[in-house]
Design an enzyme around this catalytic site. Structure first.
Site, mmCIF file in Angstrom:
data_model
loop_
_atom_site.group_PDB
_atom_site.id
_atom_site.type_symbol
_atom_site.label_atom_id
_atom_site.label_comp_id
_atom_site.label_asym_id
_atom_site.label_seq_id
_atom_site.Cartn_x
_atom_site.Cartn_y
_atom_site.Cartn_z
ATOM 1 C CG ASP A 77 17.019 38.303 -6.206
ATOM 2 O OD1 ASP A 77 18.455 38.299 -7.154
ATOM 3 O OD2 ASP A 77 17.590 39.607 -5.870
ATOM 4 C CE LYS A 87 17.325 35.216 -14.170
ATOM 5 N NZ LYS A 87 18.023 35.820 -13.636
#
Length: 677
Positions: A36, A118
């Site tokens: 990521d 999250k």
């Protein structure tokens, strides 16, 4: 100055191509190949360049969209309201900048925020009509998602009927589907007992489970849903003042919400919440990769609005990656489905981020040189984003005398074709796109895709079978298939095989632009393929044109031109093309006008807007015909619009065209205009 702009334009093209590829792998295939953090770095670089050079921003840039296109295995659902992604922050300084922007945008000194973990899962949309769960979809590209209603119905945490007496006529609930850690461990135990492949992490397990064509498989995978907001709604009794109140309302409707969520005020409380959740992270029943901050007041959210791909009122604050120390035993080259040659580090096994790591990405030759990585080094490895391990750095004081310097190969280790690295690109690529075994499945899938040769029914699983069993090796082999070869494949009866063969036969008549795009030439997307077809006129002229002549075509720079030249320089690629033509794949050879002859396309400089449903053509077909003659198709009506093409239920664009006195055409009028030109 022009040379500098050209270099910047080339870097933008490379970044966009890389980001779109990784969008496809991450959001569609669920098989990401970079961490990521590396993806975020690419996107940030592109954003910064486009901010400095806004004249180079185009509608097809990843910064102007959200994610990636949906799979064709499911039908599609258009989101009534786009499902945008969030901007990311990786340190306190970026969070401080976010809070400052919010305060300045609202002209206040302090802001109340809703905060929540999250989730590391898949975003979905649940639509309820009169309190009954009707449809569910993935995020997809943010505007259109996959219809996974039947699979979502198997998730027991999703209410099928809202527990209220007077439910709203329409309510869209948005949230995340994930797999709890205990369910993930149980699933892998079952996979191991059956001798089947285990999943890498809960997110991949959830993604694979949610996209099963058989809902019965999804049902036994034990997925979980958590709501994080609403999309569109109608006549809803939901509180409309604060996000935290909306979440309480969803909880009252029996939707699971994160109990770790809350409300804070100001920057210091934001950072304190982040630190608190980071401490709790390992004890949570599910995986998270950060926390989310949202301005709590819905009125203030409305005032702040959105940028192109994300809301201004929200931010995802990511956790740092987890790291460990181990030894680099060797470096091998992995050839990806698009021909990218990626160096992969073979590591002494080390436990990091909850799993035992034996391989790590080295990205490309530049990264190896920049980090001075050598075989035999002691290295720091990180599971960036909790997904793919990467080598962060070398511990030089532990370097042994006998370390080896690694050199990237000049030829593809799989097929032997030349490996090239274009100016401005970070990776070397195999040029044998149509025949390289490593690229075989991807080449055929791309060749058959809707915007290429449009072979209906030729999906991932069927192509995988055909390639694995040696039935098809190149796209040309598709046109040599017989009924028995197809019918003998798993889940492929004679009737289905016949349908596939008819679709293949139908695809033989195509356009030059579609055929060029179907070849999968590096850096050649749909728009470039159309330009090449229109300006070169026929395929042979394109094949014979060298890099310098190709650069005479507008919007074809040195990088794209070199990609095309390298592709056609491979004799095996030309051989596959000749086989395709010999099998009957054809198009109108007079199609297009040669820019090399100095001619202009007849609709050059004309702008069209399409609205409503056309009776015969799809809007995509109409757009293709207009662009073939040099016209531009825009999404909005302005004084610069030349024609508005109107179908059934045209909407406000038709009204605006009338008010501005712009020429209006129906489908017949458009076809007549195209025929005249």
């Amino acid at each position: 100055m022009n040379e500098r702009i050209e270099k910047i334009r080339q870097r933008i093209q490379d970044l966009r191509a890389q980001i779109e590829l990784h969008n496809y792998r991450y959001y569609v295939l669920d098989t990401p190949t970079i961490p990521d953090t590396e993806y975020d770095r690419l996107l940030r670089e592109l954003q910064h360049i486009e901010q400095d050079y806004p004249q180079l921003i185009t509608a097809d840039s990843p910064t102007q969209r959200v994610g990636a296109a949906p799979l064709k295995a499911f039908s599609q659902i258009v989101h009534r309201r786009p499902m945008l992604s969030l901007s990311n922050a990786f340190d306190d300084v970026e969070v401080e900048a976010f809070d400052r922007r919010v305060c300045e945008g609202l002209a206040v000194d302090n802001v109340e925020y809703a905060v929540e973990p999250k989730f590391d899962g898949l975003a979905v949309s649940l639509c309820y009509e009169n309190g009954i769960f009707k449809t569910g979809a993935t995020r997809g590209d943010g505007y259109t998602g996959e219809n996974i209603t039947l699979n979502l119905r198997t998730i027991k945490s999703i209410p099928l009927l809202l527990p209220v007496e007077n439910p709203p006529p329409w309510l869209e609930v948005r949230g995340e589907v994930l797999m709890l850690r205990t369910d993930f461990l149980a699933l892998n135990q079952r996979q191991s007992a059956k001798g089947e492949k285990e999943f890498a992490n809960p997110r991949n397990a959830a993604a694979g489970s949610l996209r099963q064509l058989d809902p019965g498989v999804t049902a036994i995978r034990r997925l979980t849903f958590f709501a994080y907001g609403v999309g569109q709604y109608q006549d809803c009794h939901m509180p409309l003042d604060k996000h935290s109140h909306v979440m309480a309302y969803l909880a009252s409707l029996h939707f699971p919400v994160a109990k770790e969520g809350g409300v804070v005020k100001g920057l210091q409380e934001l950072l304190a919440y982040y630190q608190e959740i980071e401490v709790q992270r390992a004890r949570l029943p599910y995986d998270i990769d950060g926390v989310v901050y949202k301005v709590n007041s819905l009125a203030q959210q409305e005032r702040l609005g959105f940028v192109s791909r994300a809301p201004r009122f929200a931010l995802a604050h990511k956790f740092p990656a987890q790291e460990a120390i181990t030894q680099l035993l060797g470096i091998e080259i992995q050839v990806g489905r698009t021909g990218a040659l990626t160096p992969v580090a073979r590591l002494k096994p080390v436990f990091v981020g909850g799993v035992t790591v034996t391989n790590a990405t080295l990205h490309n030759a530049d990264e190896i040189e920049r980090k001075d990585v050598r075989i035999g080094d002691t290295v720091i490895v990180r599971r960036a984003g909790d997904v793919i391990p990467e080598i962060v750095s070398v511990i030089l004081e532990k370097r042994p005398v006998e370390v080896q310097v690694f050199v990237m190969p000049e030829h593809c280790p799989v097929c032997g074709a030349k490996a090239v690295r274009l100016v401005g690109e970070a990776v070397s690529r195999c040029t044998g796109g149509l025949f390289c075994p490593a690229q075989r499945k991807q080449a055929i899938l791309h060749f058959a895709s809707r915007r290429a040769m449009d072979i209906e029914g030729l999906g991932d699983k069927l192509v995988e079978q055909m390639v694995d069993q040696g039935v098809v090796r190149t796209p040309a082999d598709l046109y040599k298939l017989g009924l028995s070869a197809l019918a003998n494949l798993e889940r492929m009866a004679e009737k289905s095989a016949g349908n596939i063969l008819r679709a293949i036969e139908k695809s033989k008549h195509t356009t030059l632009a579609r055929f060029i795009y179907a070849l999968g030439i590096r850096n050649v997307g749909e728009a470039t393929a159309k330009d090449l077809a229109a300006h070169c006129g026929n395929l042979d002229r394109l094949i014979e044109a060298g890099s310098e002549r190709l650069q005479q075509i507008p919007d074809v720079g040195p990088v794209v031109a070199q990609s095309i030249a390298d592709f056609f320089a491979e004799a095996h690629n030309r051989e596959v093309i000749e086989q395709l033509r010999a099998c009957g794949v054809h198009w109108h050879e007079h199609e297009g006008i040669s820019v090399l002859a100095g001619e202009m396309r007849p609709l050059q400089g004309k702008t069209f807007v399409l609205t409503g449903t056309l009776p015969i053509m799809s809007r995509e077909e109409a757009k293709e015909k207009i662009e073939l003659l040099g016209g531009k198709v825009s999404g909005s009506v302005s004084k610069k619009t030349d024609y508005v093409v109107v179908g059934a239920d045209p909407g406000s664009k038709y009204d605006k065209a009338l008010s501005l006195g712009i020429a209006v055409l129906d489908e017949a009028g458009l076809l007549e205009l195209l025929q005249e030109r």
